[in-house]
Design a protein around this motif. Structure first.
Motif, PDB file in Angstrom:
ATOM      1  N   ASN A   1       0.965  -1.410   0.233  1.00  0.00           N
ATOM      2  CA  ASN A   1      -0.014  -0.175  -0.023  1.00  0.00           C
ATOM      3  C   ASN A   1       0.952   1.586  -0.147  1.00  0.00           C
ATOM      4  N   VAL A   2       1.727   1.125   0.761  1.00  0.00           N
ATOM      5  CA  VAL A   2       3.345   1.951   1.088  1.00  0.00           C
ATOM      6  C   VAL A   2       3.278   2.557  -0.683  1.00  0.00           C
ATOM      7  N   GLN A   3       3.505   1.381  -1.437  1.00  0.00           N
ATOM      8  CA  GLN A   3       4.157   1.889  -2.568  1.00  0.00           C
ATOM      9  C   GLN A   3       3.173   2.319  -3.864  1.00  0.00           C
ATOM     10  N   GLU A   4       2.021   2.024  -3.221  1.00  0.00           N
ATOM     11  CA  GLU A   4       0.610   2.080  -4.305  1.00  0.00           C
ATOM     12  C   GLU A   4       0.442   3.208  -4.083  1.00  0.00           C
ATOM     13  N   LEU A   5       0.525   4.625  -2.973  1.00  0.00           N
ATOM     14  CA  LEU A   5       0.743   5.635  -2.569  1.00  0.00           C
ATOM     15  C   LEU A   5       1.985   6.094  -2.863  1.00  0.00           C
ATOM     16  N   GLN A   6       3.285   6.169  -3.344  1.00  0.00           N
ATOM     17  CA  GLN A   6       3.885   6.623  -3.783  1.00  0.00           C
ATOM     18  C   GLN A   6       3.803   6.580  -5.055  1.00  0.00           C
ATOM     19  N   MET A   7       3.303   5.214  -6.144  1.00  0.00           N
ATOM     20  CA  MET A   7       3.128   5.873  -7.266  1.00  0.00           C
ATOM     21  C   MET A   7       2.331   6.303  -7.452  1.00  0.00           C
ATOM     22  N   TYR A   8       1.101   6.700  -6.963  1.00  0.00           N
ATOM     23  CA  TYR A   8      -0.082   7.906  -7.068  1.00  0.00           C
ATOM     24  C   TYR A   8       0.284   9.249  -7.548  1.00  0.00           C
ATOM     25  N   LEU A   9       1.791   9.393  -6.122  1.00  0.00           N
ATOM     26  CA  LEU A   9       1.917  10.744  -5.730  1.00  0.00           C
ATOM     27  C   LEU A   9       3.463  10.908  -6.841  1.00  0.00           C
ATOM     28  N   SER A  10       3.747  10.436  -7.879  1.00  0.00           N
ATOM     29  CA  SER A  10       5.123  10.331  -8.891  1.00  0.00           C
ATOM     30  C   SER A  10       4.611  11.440 -10.080  1.00  0.00           C
ATOM     31  N   GLU A  11       5.545  11.802 -10.428  1.00  0.00           N
ATOM     32  CA  GLU A  11       5.605  12.270 -11.757  1.00  0.00           C
ATOM     33  C   GLU A  11       4.995  11.692 -13.005  1.00  0.00           C
ATOM     34  N   SER A  12       5.270   9.632 -12.542  1.00  0.00           N
ATOM     35  CA  SER A  12       5.433   9.268 -13.569  1.00  0.00           C
ATOM     36  C   SER A  12       4.259   8.519 -13.910  1.00  0.00           C
TER      37      SER A  12
ATOM     38  N   LYS B   1       0.228   8.656 -16.701  1.00  0.00           N
ATOM     39  CA  LYS B   1      -0.429   7.870 -17.795  1.00  0.00           C
ATOM     40  C   LYS B   1      -1.555   6.743 -17.749  1.00  0.00           C
ATOM     41  N   GLY B   2      -0.887   6.760 -15.912  1.00  0.00           N
ATOM     42  CA  GLY B   2      -1.591   5.701 -15.274  1.00  0.00           C
ATOM     43  C   GLY B   2      -3.558   5.562 -15.607  1.00  0.00           C
ATOM     44  N   ARG B   3      -3.659   4.798 -15.450  1.00  0.00           N
ATOM     45  CA  ARG B   3      -5.135   4.775 -15.594  1.00  0.00           C
ATOM     46  C   ARG B   3      -6.209   5.448 -14.066  1.00  0.00           C
ATOM     47  N   VAL B   4      -5.198   4.740 -13.314  1.00  0.00           N
ATOM     48  CA  VAL B   4      -5.705   5.663 -12.259  1.00  0.00           C
ATOM     49  C   VAL B   4      -5.328   6.653 -11.846  1.00  0.00           C
ATOM     50  N   ARG B   5      -5.196   8.306 -11.515  1.00  0.00           N
ATOM     51  CA  ARG B   5      -4.168   8.844 -11.027  1.00  0.00           C
ATOM     52  C   ARG B   5      -4.626   9.633  -9.659  1.00  0.00           C
ATOM     53  N   SER B   6      -4.451  10.197  -8.892  1.00  0.00           N
ATOM     54  CA  SER B   6      -4.509  10.830  -7.951  1.00  0.00           C
ATOM     55  C   SER B   6      -4.045  12.484  -8.534  1.00  0.00           C
ATOM     56  N   ILE B   7      -5.867  13.548  -8.074  1.00  0.00           N
ATOM     57  CA  ILE B   7      -5.530  14.707  -8.964  1.00  0.00           C
ATOM     58  C   ILE B   7      -6.423  15.417  -7.929  1.00  0.00           C
ATOM     59  N   PRO B   8      -5.528  16.234  -6.624  1.00  0.00           N
ATOM     60  CA  PRO B   8      -4.128  17.491  -6.991  1.00  0.00           C
ATOM     61  C   PRO B   8      -3.662  15.633  -6.525  1.00  0.00           C
ATOM     62  N   GLY B   9      -2.081  15.958  -6.076  1.00  0.00           N
ATOM     63  CA  GLY B   9      -1.293  15.369  -5.771  1.00  0.00           C
ATOM     64  C   GLY B   9      -0.229  14.049  -6.606  1.00  0.00           C
ATOM     65  N   GLU B  10      -0.164  14.459  -7.762  1.00  0.00           N
ATOM     66  CA  GLU B  10       0.465  13.464  -8.806  1.00  0.00           C
ATOM     67  C   GLU B  10       1.090  14.585  -8.688  1.00  0.00           C
ATOM     68  N   GLY B  11       2.578  14.468  -8.703  1.00  0.00           N
ATOM     69  CA  GLY B  11       4.111  15.221  -9.293  1.00  0.00           C
ATOM     70  C   GLY B  11       4.907  15.947  -8.041  1.00  0.00           C
ATOM     71  N   LEU B  12       3.223  15.991  -7.025  1.00  0.00           N
ATOM     72  CA  LEU B  12       3.846  16.865  -5.591  1.00  0.00           C
ATOM     73  C   LEU B  12       4.719  16.519  -4.954  1.00  0.00           C
ATOM     74  N   ASP B  13       5.643  17.547  -4.485  1.00  0.00           N
ATOM     75  CA  ASP B  13       6.887  16.705  -3.326  1.00  0.00           C
ATOM     76  C   ASP B  13       6.154  16.908  -1.638  1.00  0.00           C
ATOM     77  N   ILE B  14       5.572  15.877  -1.389  1.00  0.00           N
ATOM     78  CA  ILE B  14       5.048  15.489  -0.233  1.00  0.00           C
ATOM     79  C   ILE B  14       6.556  13.837   0.599  1.00  0.00           C
TER      80      ILE B  14
END
Length: 334
Positions: free
Chosen positions: A140-151, A154-167
């Protein structure tokens, strides 16, 4: 100069949002904000709140909302979770919540993650927590990291806002399990030695010895949380600490209550067997006047080599709690 001297060590606050007997959650939130505003002025580094549920004496169940309240009332203080109990939530929800917080308060939000329920088993079930949720924590930690990542753009599920932020993500622990995870992921580590002292030194050693540098962190970074009740005299601190001791004894016995007013301690204040059990839980609790607290905090730093101290102070009177944090600030600066 010793980099682990009290004067050189960052100091932060863990606010348990404790509800006093005769008070309300509204009073607690007002006092929490006032505390945050004062410690910001005094140069404290961060202010964390912890997720707990179904506890009459703790009002931080909606942790993300309370973080927003504190951040909105301060200007420079880092504000965050110590922590969010991730298995209680879908990682996407936490990514969205903290993405929103980090958008509102740029470069000020910390996301500390724990694996415990922060409550009893019945409430955990009411939270829809799966009985195997703790085992899923690393994933779950790694899934959360994925949602917050810039990369993940193009994911099918995205965190907006959140994606690409330095948290900054922190791994919290009260045993050795999370030390291995924090080390493997190259994340900073915060240990709950204020209520779980037994494995502090072992967990820190595991974390440091196994740490793998990452894009988030080049070298290990440890916060150790301790209880401090400081007053202008040892006697006054011991009196104030009676409220804290009764609160924590209630946690041990399952008789959880609101924070009670202090009393003058005497030989009848607490049963010796209860006192012995309590001391095992609160071994890293420093109670006293300025000189005593300063010496004990420095000994703790010498022993643990912690990079940062986080202080929890359960004191009934708000002015006395403020004074305790002010004394620690003065110790650091003198």
């Amino acid at each position: 100069m010793n980099k682990n001297s009290l004067s050189q060590t960052k100091i932060s606050v863990l606010d348990l949002a404790i509800v006093r007997e005769g008070g309300t959650a509204s009073d607690t939130f007002k006092n929490s904000l006032d505390l945050a505003q004062n410690v910001e002025k005094w140069g404290y580094n961060r202010f964390w709140l912890a997720e707990h549920h179904n506890m009459e004496g703790i009002a931080s169940s909606a942790t993300s909302i309370l973080i927003g309240h504190i951040a909105a009332g301060t200007n420079t203080l880092r504000v965050g979770s110590g922590g969010i109990m991730l298995p209680n939530h879908a990682p996407l929800i936490i990514a969205e919540q903290f993405g929103t917080l980090a958008t509102l308060f740029p470069n000020r939000i910390d996301l500390g993650l724990g694996r415990a329920p922060g409550t009893d088993q019945f409430t955990a079930a009411a939270l829809r927590r799966d009985e195997h949720a703790a085992m899923e924590f690393p994933k779950n930690v790694q899934e959360l990291q994925m949602y917050l990542s810039e990369s993940n753009k193009k994911g099918r599920v995205r965190s907006i806002p959140g994606e690409g932020l330095d948290i900054p993500i922190w791994i919290l622990g009260s045993s050795t399990d999370s030390a291995y995870l924090a080390a493997a992921l190259g994340l900073p580590y915060a240990f709950a030695s204020h209520f779980a002292p037994a494995q502090l030194n072992t967990a820190i050693a595991i974390y440091r010895n196994n740490f793998q540098a990452s894009e988030y962190l080049n070298e290990p970074y440890v916060i150790a949380c301790v209880n401090v009740i400081a007053a202008d005299s040892d006697e006054e601190a011991l009196r104030l600490a009676t409220s804290f001791k009764k609160l924590f004894l209630g946690i041990i016995t399952g008789n959880r209550q609101q924070l009670k007013a202090p009393v003058t301690p005497d030989e009848d204040f607490m049963d010796p067997m209860e006192e012995a059990a309590l001391q095992q839980m609160i071994a890293y609790t420093f109670i006293g006047g300025p000189d005593k607290v300063k010496n004990e905090l420095q000994q703790f730093l010498d022993k643990t080599q912690a990079d940062e101290l986080m202080i929890a102070t359960a004191v009934f009177e708000h002015t006395a709690r403020l004074r305790s944090y002010e004394i620690v600030r003065n110790l650091k600066n003198n």
